[in-house]
Design an enzyme around this catalytic site. Structure first.
Site, short mmCIF file in Angstrom:
data_model
loop_
_atom_site.label_atom_id
_atom_site.label_comp_id
_atom_site.label_asym_id
_atom_site.label_seq_id
_atom_site.Cartn_x
_atom_site.Cartn_y
_atom_site.Cartn_z
N SER A 171 4.71 2.69 7.89
CA SER A 171 4.37 1.50 7.11
C SER A 171 5.56 1.04 6.28
CB SER A 171 3.19 1.79 6.19
OG SER A 171 2.02 2.03 6.93
N ASP A 225 0.19 -7.71 1.51
CA ASP A 225 0.63 -6.32 1.63
C ASP A 225 2.16 -6.22 1.70
OD1 ASP A 225 0.23 -3.61 1.68
OD2 ASP A 225 -0.04 -3.50 3.86
N HIS A 275 0.82 -1.21 0.00
CA HIS A 275 0.00 0.00 0.00
C HIS A 275 0.86 1.27 0.00
CE1 HIS A 275 0.48 -0.27 4.49
NE2 HIS A 275 0.52 1.05 4.37
#
Length: 459
Positions: free
Chosen positions: A302, A223, A193
């Site tokens: 992230s 992911d 993402h």
């Protein structure tokens, strides 16, 4: 001639003497032809100049605050009094022939040399500062951050936008995140993402050097994405790879990343839970065995590494649970055991070959409303694995009434209560495996063999 001479033994004892007339001393020599020799004002003046220079020397070395506020003034006074002292000593040499004066002169000369040997311009080097004392756990944390920071990178996601008025095509940042160096070949691991929808990607290393990055491959379901940069090997510091199978709740963990664009930020915490399950932000497919931690993970973290106390990678920070979007003490990391297998496939083949049944199923809440447990098949294309095996999809009859399709209740003898259970079983299988799917069709159960196939875009 027997002579007794009173001379201070050090600069500090010399400075303690007061330059007053009462402090003058006398010496008497007895013997043939010996007379009484008494020190004059010369001794007082000599000691006065030496004391002043010594006091200025000590004040220069006392505190860093005095050094900052009065340094120039003290240096001027210091050199002024030392020059006066040398001038006086020069006159004393020319005028004094007595043994008494020579002894005083030699002692004073030694003191003067010791004063001049220390450069007042470098007085700051002599300021005694208390060393910062850190506890052993603090030192370990500092060392961990310093050793692993070169392995963490900053990733900028650029997207193409067209100006509505000029119609010019511009490349603007649409997001950012973190990542880490996987090997010396320049492979960078991050979240999918973080790079989703990017027209261009840039990776910034710890020395602020920036490189264009190419996408090697990605796995939307887990992911995870792998990039590659063309950087010299001496600038690439692969992160140490650990193991996530033996983690325990309560052990310390450390997260390094770039929250809100602030590069190389360290946060600490503990493992709050294990074997959690979250959904992929891209496909909604569940990610199992996720690590839960209370280490602060914010937007921009992230793709960054989650480390254990030895500095080894145990997870990849991927999501947080927060109503506000900022850290609320509930963060999630994909375990390194899962990431390692995915990265290996992406580096070798550029894709992850994951088996599928080839069906679309209803949300778990819809099946619960029917009062049954399992996965309701909504669609099973005829050219897919499930369609070829004969699974029935949900459809409408000639009167427009809804006819429910097969409900999968078990695969290879393992109970399936919801979609997560089905994905968990399929993750343990390989492309080409034959699985026995047990379905509820109407009011009876059937067992159908299904040969698993890869996704159409991965074949």
């Amino acid at each position: 001639m027997a002579t007794s001479l009173l001379v201070p033994s050090s600069l500090h004892s010399l400075a303690a003497f007061s330059p007053s007339p009462a402090s003058s001393f006398s010496k008497k020599a007895t013997g043939a032809g010996a007379g009484v020799i008494t020190t004059t004002t010369t001794t007082i003046r000599l000691r006065f100049f030496v004391c002043r220079a010594s006091l200025l020397r000590r004040s220069t070395l006392t505190t860093s605050a005095a050094l900052t506020n009065h340094r120039q003034l003290q240096q001027q006074q210091y050199h002024h009094h030392v020059s006066k002292l040398l001038c006086f000593l020069h006159k004393a040499i020319a005028s004094s022939l007595k043994l008494d004066s020579l002894l005083i002169f030699c002692t004073s000369l030694a003191l003067s040399v010791s004063l001049l040997a220390a450069d007042a311009d470098r007085a700051s080097a002599f300021v005694v500062t208390t060393p910062r004392k850190l506890q052993s756990d603090e030192l370990a944390t500092v060392r961990l951050f310093q050793e692993n920071t070169p392995s963490v990178v900053y990733i900028t996601n650029l997207a193409v936008r067209q100006d509505a008025f000029t119609l010019d095509v511009l490349e603007v940042p649409q997001g950012s995140g973190s990542g880490f160096v996987w090997d010396k070949e320049g492979h960078i691991v991050t979240n999918y993402h973080v790079i989703r929808g990017a027209s261009d990607l840039r990776v910034t290393l710890s020395d602020q050097s920036t490189y264009e990055a190419q996408v090697v491959g990605f796995d939307q379901d887990k992911d995870v994405a792998v990039l590659r940069i063309d950087a010299p090997e001496d600038k690439l510091r692969p992160i140490p790879i650990g193991v996530s199978a033996d983690l325990l709740v309560g052990q310390k963990v450390y997260a390094i990343g770039n929250p809100f664009g602030l590069d190389h930020t360290l946060t600490t915490g503990v493992i709050s839970g294990l074997r959690r399950e979250i959904s992929s932000a891209a496909t909604g497919r569940p990610i199992q065995d996720v690590i839960q931690t209370d280490a602060a993970i914010n937007p921009g973290n992230s793709g960054g590494p989650l480390l254990d106390s030895s500095g080894s990678l145990i997870g990849v920070n991927t999501a947080i649970y927060s109503p506000s979007g900022a850290s609320s003490g509930v963060g999630f990391s994909i375990p390194v055991d899962t990431v390692g297998g995915i990265v290996e496939q992406l580096v070798k083949f550029g894709k992850v070959t994951r088996p599928i049944l080839g069906i679309k199923f209803a949300p778990d809440q819809s099946v619960e409303q029917l009062g049954v447990s399992g996965v309701l098949v909504l669609d099973a294309p005829p050219n897919g694995p499930a369609g070829k095996a004969g699974l029935q999809p949900t459809k409408r009859d000639s009167y427009g009434r809804l006819v429910l399709g097969d409900i999968i209740t078990a695969v290879n003898g393992k109970k399936v209560s919801n979609g997560s259970d089905l994905y968990r079983i399929l993750d343990q299988c390989n492309v080409g495996d034959t699985v026995i799917v047990e379905v509820l069709r109407g009011d009876h159960k059937e067992k159908l063999p299904v040969i698993l196939e890869p996704k159409p875009d991965e074949s």
